[in-house]
Design a protein around this motif. Structure first.
Motif, PDB file in Angstrom:
ATOM      1  N   ALA A  33      44.322  37.828  38.374  1.00 30.85           N
ATOM      2  CA  ALA A  33      45.261  36.717  38.175  1.00 30.85           C
ATOM      3  C   ALA A  33      44.901  35.534  39.062  1.00 30.85           C
ATOM      4  O   ALA A  33      44.974  34.374  38.639  1.00 30.85           O
ATOM      5  CB  ALA A  33      46.686  37.174  38.461  1.00 30.85           C
ATOM      6  N   VAL A  34      44.475  35.807  40.282  1.00 25.88           N
ATOM      7  CA  VAL A  34      44.078  34.732  41.204  1.00 25.88           C
ATOM      8  C   VAL A  34      42.838  34.022  40.670  1.00 25.88           C
ATOM      9  O   VAL A  34      42.752  32.786  40.714  1.00 25.88           O
ATOM     10  CB  VAL A  34      43.827  35.298  42.617  1.00 25.88           C
ATOM     11  N   GLU A  35      41.891  34.777  40.132  1.00 32.50           N
ATOM     12  CA  GLU A  35      40.679  34.168  39.588  1.00 32.50           C
ATOM     13  C   GLU A  35      40.972  33.298  38.370  1.00 32.50           C
ATOM     14  O   GLU A  35      40.379  32.237  38.205  1.00 32.50           O
ATOM     15  CB  GLU A  35      39.647  35.253  39.239  1.00 32.50           C
ATOM     16  N   VAL A  36      41.894  33.728  37.530  1.00 33.04           N
ATOM     17  CA  VAL A  36      42.270  32.924  36.362  1.00 33.04           C
ATOM     18  C   VAL A  36      42.864  31.596  36.823  1.00 33.04           C
ATOM     19  O   VAL A  36      42.512  30.531  36.305  1.00 33.04           O
ATOM     20  CB  VAL A  36      43.257  33.694  35.452  1.00 33.04           C
ATOM     21  N   VAL A  37      43.743  31.636  37.809  1.00 37.01           N
ATOM     22  CA  VAL A  37      44.354  30.402  38.315  1.00 37.01           C
ATOM     23  C   VAL A  37      43.293  29.506  38.944  1.00 37.01           C
ATOM     24  O   VAL A  37      43.290  28.288  38.724  1.00 37.01           O
ATOM     25  CB  VAL A  37      45.483  30.722  39.323  1.00 37.01           C
ATOM     26  N   ARG A  38      42.367  30.083  39.706  1.00 37.88           N
ATOM     27  CA  ARG A  38      41.289  29.281  40.314  1.00 37.88           C
ATOM     28  C   ARG A  38      40.452  28.576  39.247  1.00 37.88           C
ATOM     29  O   ARG A  38      40.120  27.401  39.383  1.00 37.88           O
ATOM     30  CB  ARG A  38      40.392  30.153  41.176  1.00 37.88           C
ATOM     31  N   ARG A  39      40.103  29.298  38.185  1.00 38.32           N
ATOM     32  CA  ARG A  39      39.296  28.691  37.114  1.00 38.32           C
ATOM     33  C   ARG A  39      40.047  27.579  36.406  1.00 38.32           C
ATOM     34  O   ARG A  39      39.451  26.563  36.042  1.00 38.32           O
ATOM     35  CB  ARG A  39      38.858  29.764  36.112  1.00 38.32           C
ATOM     36  N   VAL A  40      41.345  27.736  36.224  1.00 41.33           N
ATOM     37  CA  VAL A  40      42.139  26.679  35.591  1.00 41.33           C
ATOM     38  C   VAL A  40      42.228  25.471  36.516  1.00 41.33           C
ATOM     39  O   VAL A  40      42.101  24.323  36.069  1.00 41.33           O
ATOM     40  CB  VAL A  40      43.546  27.203  35.219  1.00 41.33           C
ATOM     41  N   LEU A  41      42.417  25.689  37.802  1.00 41.52           N
ATOM     42  CA  LEU A  41      42.533  24.569  38.743  1.00 41.52           C
ATOM     43  C   LEU A  41      41.211  23.822  38.903  1.00 41.52           C
ATOM     44  O   LEU A  41      41.215  22.643  39.274  1.00 41.52           O
ATOM     45  CB  LEU A  41      43.041  25.050  40.097  1.00 41.52           C
ATOM     46  N   GLU A  42      40.080  24.468  38.616  1.00 35.51           N
ATOM     47  CA  GLU A  42      38.792  23.771  38.640  1.00 35.51           C
ATOM     48  C   GLU A  42      38.707  22.720  37.541  1.00 35.51           C
ATOM     49  O   GLU A  42      37.923  21.790  37.631  1.00 35.51           O
ATOM     50  CB  GLU A  42      37.642  24.776  38.486  1.00 35.51           C
ATOM     51  N   ARG A  43      39.530  22.853  36.496  1.00 33.67           N
ATOM     52  CA  ARG A  43      39.538  21.896  35.392  1.00 33.67           C
ATOM     53  C   ARG A  43      40.431  20.686  35.665  1.00 33.67           C
ATOM     54  O   ARG A  43      40.583  19.829  34.805  1.00 33.67           O
ATOM     55  CB  ARG A  43      39.996  22.606  34.116  1.00 33.67           C
ATOM     56  N   VAL A  44      41.021  20.635  36.849  1.00 31.79           N
ATOM     57  CA  VAL A  44      41.863  19.501  37.246  1.00 31.79           C
ATOM     58  C   VAL A  44      41.033  18.594  38.145  1.00 31.79           C
ATOM     59  O   VAL A  44      40.282  19.072  39.002  1.00 31.79           O
ATOM     60  CB  VAL A  44      43.115  20.002  38.008  1.00 31.79           C
ATOM     61  N   ARG A  45      41.165  17.286  37.954  1.00 32.19           N
ATOM     62  CA  ARG A  45      40.431  16.350  38.808  1.00 32.19           C
ATOM     63  C   ARG A  45      40.814  16.559  40.269  1.00 32.19           C
ATOM     64  O   ARG A  45      41.983  16.837  40.572  1.00 32.19           O
ATOM     65  CB  ARG A  45      40.746  14.915  38.411  1.00 32.19           C
ATOM     66  N   PRO A  46      39.859  16.413  41.179  1.00 29.90           N
ATOM     67  CA  PRO A  46      40.139  16.691  42.591  1.00 29.90           C
ATOM     68  C   PRO A  46      41.318  15.902  43.164  1.00 29.90           C
ATOM     69  O   PRO A  46      42.067  16.425  43.985  1.00 29.90           O
ATOM     70  CB  PRO A  46      38.833  16.312  43.299  1.00 29.90           C
ATOM     71  N   GLU A  47      41.502  14.662  42.732  1.00 29.09           N
ATOM     72  CA  GLU A  47      42.612  13.875  43.285  1.00 29.09           C
ATOM     73  C   GLU A  47      43.972  14.348  42.783  1.00 29.09           C
ATOM     74  O   GLU A  47      44.997  14.041  43.383  1.00 29.09           O
ATOM     75  CB  GLU A  47      42.430  12.376  42.994  1.00 29.09           C
ATOM     76  N   HIS A  48      44.010  15.115  41.686  1.00 22.17           N
ATOM     77  CA  HIS A  48      45.256  15.635  41.141  1.00 22.17           C
ATOM     78  C   HIS A  48      45.396  17.142  41.346  1.00 22.17           C
ATOM     79  O   HIS A  48      46.412  17.719  40.970  1.00 22.17           O
ATOM     80  CB  HIS A  48      45.355  15.347  39.634  1.00 22.17           C
TER      81      HIS A  48
END
Length: 173
Positions: free
Chosen positions: A16-31
């Motif tokens: 579950a932590v890895e899924v969240v990490r992969r999704v957050l990688e798709r967000v621009r760094p400033e957001h």
């Protein structure tokens, strides 16, 4: 203050932590929100029992964080103070869509962009539907389709007192 995504996981639920990490990688760094992982040292099936145990031993202070977000099963993902999903590990696309519905600027696939825009439109809609084919004001829609009807005005309402009645022409003819 920077936003954060909290992930509550039990022993053996690191997926579950890895899924969240992969999704957050798709967000621009400033957001990109900060990721906080809360690991509970019990099995996922024992979590409700664990909450009761903490409640009995230490009172409400020990379980306040879980009660605040309504977490009753693990894994759980919380964003902006709302529990986005709990009880199972979502797919990346599902989690991205749920976080986008909560306002996170995550890049979605083309099909999910359409769903996200539609969900935002429906969330802003003045009418909530109780079931397909029936609008929330109680009269049956024509056609029998399951589409959402959003652009209704008071002229579409039937007269009070039941069925539509034929109007007699005004004038003394």
């Amino acid at each position: 203050m920077r936003e954060e995504v909290r992930v509550y996981v039990a022993r053996g639920q690191e997926e579950a932590v890895e899924v969240v990490r992969r999704v957050l990688e798709r967000v621009r760094p400033e957001h990109r929100p900060k990721l906080k992982v809360v690991r509970v040292k019990v099995r996922a099936g024992d979590f409700p029992w664990y909450l009761e145990y903490l409640e009995e031993l230490f009172g409400g202070i020990a379980t306040a964080e879980y009660r605040r977000y309504g977490i009753r099963s693990l894994p759980a993902v919380v964003y902006k103070g709302k529990t986005v999903i709990q009880g199972r590990v979502p797919s990346q696309e599902e989690l991205a869509f749920l976080l986008a519905c909560e306002g996170l600027r995550v890049r979605l696939s083309r099909s999910l962009k359409y769903l996200s825009l539609r969900a935002q439109r429906d969330a802003c809609a003045p009418w909530r539907l109780s079931s397909p084919g029936v609008d929330n004001r109680g009269h049956q829609r024509g056609g029998g389709d399951n589409s959402v009807l959003l652009d209704m005005d008071d002229g579409d309402l039937p007269p009070r007192g039941g069925e539509a009645q034929a109007h007699a022409p005004r004038g003394g003819a």
